[in-house]
Design an enzyme around this catalytic site. Structure first.
Site, PDB file in Angstrom:
ATOM      1  CB  CYS A   3      12.635   9.643   8.666  1.00 24.32           C
ATOM      2  SG  CYS A   3      13.626   8.424   7.892  1.00 24.32           S
TER       3      CYS A   3
ATOM      4  CE  LYS B 282      -1.867   2.936   2.882  1.00 19.74           C
ATOM      5  NZ  LYS B 282      -1.902   4.046   1.867  1.00 19.74           N
TER       6      LYS B 282
ATOM      7  CB  SER C 292       3.412   9.957  11.149  1.00 21.44           C
ATOM      8  OG  SER C 292       2.330   9.360  11.251  1.00 21.44           O
TER       9      SER C 292
END
Length: 527
Positions: free
Chosen positions: A310, A202, A255
């Site tokens: 990140c 996904k 996140s």
């Protein structure tokens, strides 16, 4: 290739899409992003669509479906069936597919980069780097013949031997973020497949195009139908992956909120989960560091990819006299060019969405309100020809305190917060108190200083004069503490361990039962 899943003008010349100004114009009938189920690009039957926006213009370039329950079930069921045969293929066969896959990625890197820039906004060169770092994982997968070796011990008892094998899990799933549309999918499905698993992917609904292109290349490389399927969606798709009983393991990057949710829900359902989440990466600048090199590295690591990494070096910790370098840091940051990512000379492209831009601006303002010094303000940057884009220029906040929101939150924008301390001990203590543990770096020319830092710091990935210490795939991505949930990290040996399970066989063949046979004189051939 691209026409199968995303109808873009001149899609057959996707490597040259930027020659077409139509790509910056709104379409009267936006294209639709397809599902990929059992080897075919499939138009979703959903009535619920997510607009996919060009971050440089905020105009719709595609519509991404929220896949129906029936479509998601079909994707998993296809993987279940495909696993029955794929798991029985030889390691040499899977290795051969990876060799062909990495070759196809290299051939199509310009097309992949163009799509990433269109959908995600990063510069063309940065987009190529996105693909290349993922490609390195695929290349490492080509070493599967040694990576997936088990263990054996002969003679553990009379006529008894013991063997451990690394076996595939079954159906796995990958949920990827928007900031690395190629690299993160390539952390996941190639590793899963080469170990003998099947996978449901996904990709981020904000920029799924690169993942779809990679899946198409994997099919061309010889990955059989059903071995990797792709669904699209948002919360319902995530819940489906966490809950479906056939899915054995989930890889996630994104996140904090989503990562904790997926880890807890997936684990509660008995799944193996690796969840890489937020970060607040500090760079410690010692007074003895190479000044020119250090400032160059800081600017690139803080503002590259518009800070949407990140592993972005978002916090600079200046030790002692190094604080005198801050004005020069500001001057260097001022020279960065903010523009649409496809244009030559661009250093900083747009943020992914208007919502992301609004959040970045709010955090910068909170820093000002709480007493930080705004040394460089990029909030009002204007980009000619792209006035509706999600642009924020390089921004620097100085004299930041650890109690401020701009320090505590992961900003995910081109914003560098600066802290001044008096000693290395104070810098180490500050970093170790931060809840995150993704990455950190120290800039110094003193080996003893560097060694003490690497030994005392409680962060999973440490750079010495390397601002973004992302390990190459022969190692593993080892973010720790608040940046990671799970027992086994991404790619490298840990990645192989994540996508396999041990099976141990203890066998006894009595020596007195041995039967003589006729000797074979032909050369043995293994296939």
């Amino acid at each position: 290739m691209a026409t199968a899943f995303l109808r873009i003008p001149q899609a057959s010349k996707l490597g040259m899409v930027w020659a077409s100004p139509r790509l910056f114009a709104a379409y009267s009938t936006p294209a639709t992003t397809k599902l990929f189920i059992n080897g075919k690009f499939v138009e979703s039957k959903t009535k619920d669509w997510i607009p996919l926006m060009n971050p440089a213009t905020n105009e719709v370039i595609s519509r991404v479906p929220k896949a129906t329950r029936e479509e998601m079930d079909a994707a998993v069921n296809g993987c279940v069936e495909a696993f029955k045969t794929w798991s029985q293929t030889t390691v040499l066969h899977r290795q051969g597919i990876m060799f062909r896959f990495q070759h196809l990625i290299k051939e199509n890197i310009d097309k992949l980069a163009a799509n990433i820039t269109l959908e995600q906004g990063k510069t063309i060169e940065d987009a190529k780097g996105d693909v290349m770092r993922g490609l390195q994982v695929v290349e490492h997968c080509c070493s599967i013949t040694s990576l997936q070796l088990g263990e054996t011990m002969a003679g553990i008892a009379k006529d008894m031997d013991c063997h451990s094998y690394r076996m595939p899990l079954g159906v796995t799933a990958g949920i990827t973020p928007f900031n690395f549309p190629a690299m993160i999918p390539l952390w996941m499905f190639p590793m899963a497949l080469v170990c003998g698993n099947t996978t449901v992917m996904k990709p981020s609904e904000r920029d799924p195009g690169a993942c779809m292109m990679l899946i198409d290349l994997a099919k061309k490389a010889g990955v059989p139908d059903g071995v990797v399927n792709v669904i699209h969606g948002a919360h319902d798709a995530v819940d489906f992956i966490c809950d479906h009983p056939a899915i054995r393991a989930i890889s996630f990057v994104g996140s904090d909120v989503a990562g904790k949710y997926i880890y807890e829900r997936g684990s509660r359902n008995g799944k193996r989960v690796q969840s890489n989440m937020g970060a607040k990466n500090h760079g410690v600048i010692m007074p003895d560091a190479n000044k020119d090199n250090t400032l160059t590295q800081l600017v690139g690591a803080a503002f590259g990819a518009a800070g949407q990494r990140c592993m972005a070096l978002s916090t600079a910790v200046f030790v002692g006299e190094a604080r005198k370098w801050i004005p020069e840091l500001v001057e260097r940051a001022k020279k960065l060019k903010v523009n649409a990512g496809h244009l030559p000379g661009t250093d900083i492209g747009p943020l992914i969405s208007p919502e992301s831009k609004k959040r970045v601006l709010e955090i910068v303002q909170s820093g000002v309100d709480e007493g930080a010094q705004l040394l460089l303000d990029g909030r009002k940057v204007k980009v000619a020809g792209f006035e509706k884009g999600n642009f924020v220029g390089p921004t620097i906040l100085n004299k930041v305190k650890t109690s401020m929101r701009c320090y505590k939150d992961e900003i995910f924008g081109p914003v560098l917060v600066s802290i001044e301390v008096d000693s290395l001990e104070e810098a180490i203590k500050l970093i170790n108190k931060n809840p995150y543990g993704n990455g950190t770096a120290i800039f110094t020319t003193n080996g003893a200083t560097a060694r003490r830092f690497t030994q005392d710091i409680d962060v999973g990935q440490v750079g010495v004069n390397v601002p973004i210490p992302v390990p190459l795939p022969m190692f593993s991505f080892t973010g720790s503490r608040g940046s990671f949930m799970g027992d086994t990290n991404f790619y490298g040996k840990m990645g192989i361990n994540f996508y396999t399970q041990l099976k141990t066989v203890t066998s006894q063949w009595r020596s007195e039962d041995a039967t003589p046979i006729k000797s074979a004189t032909n050369m043995p051939v293994m296939q």
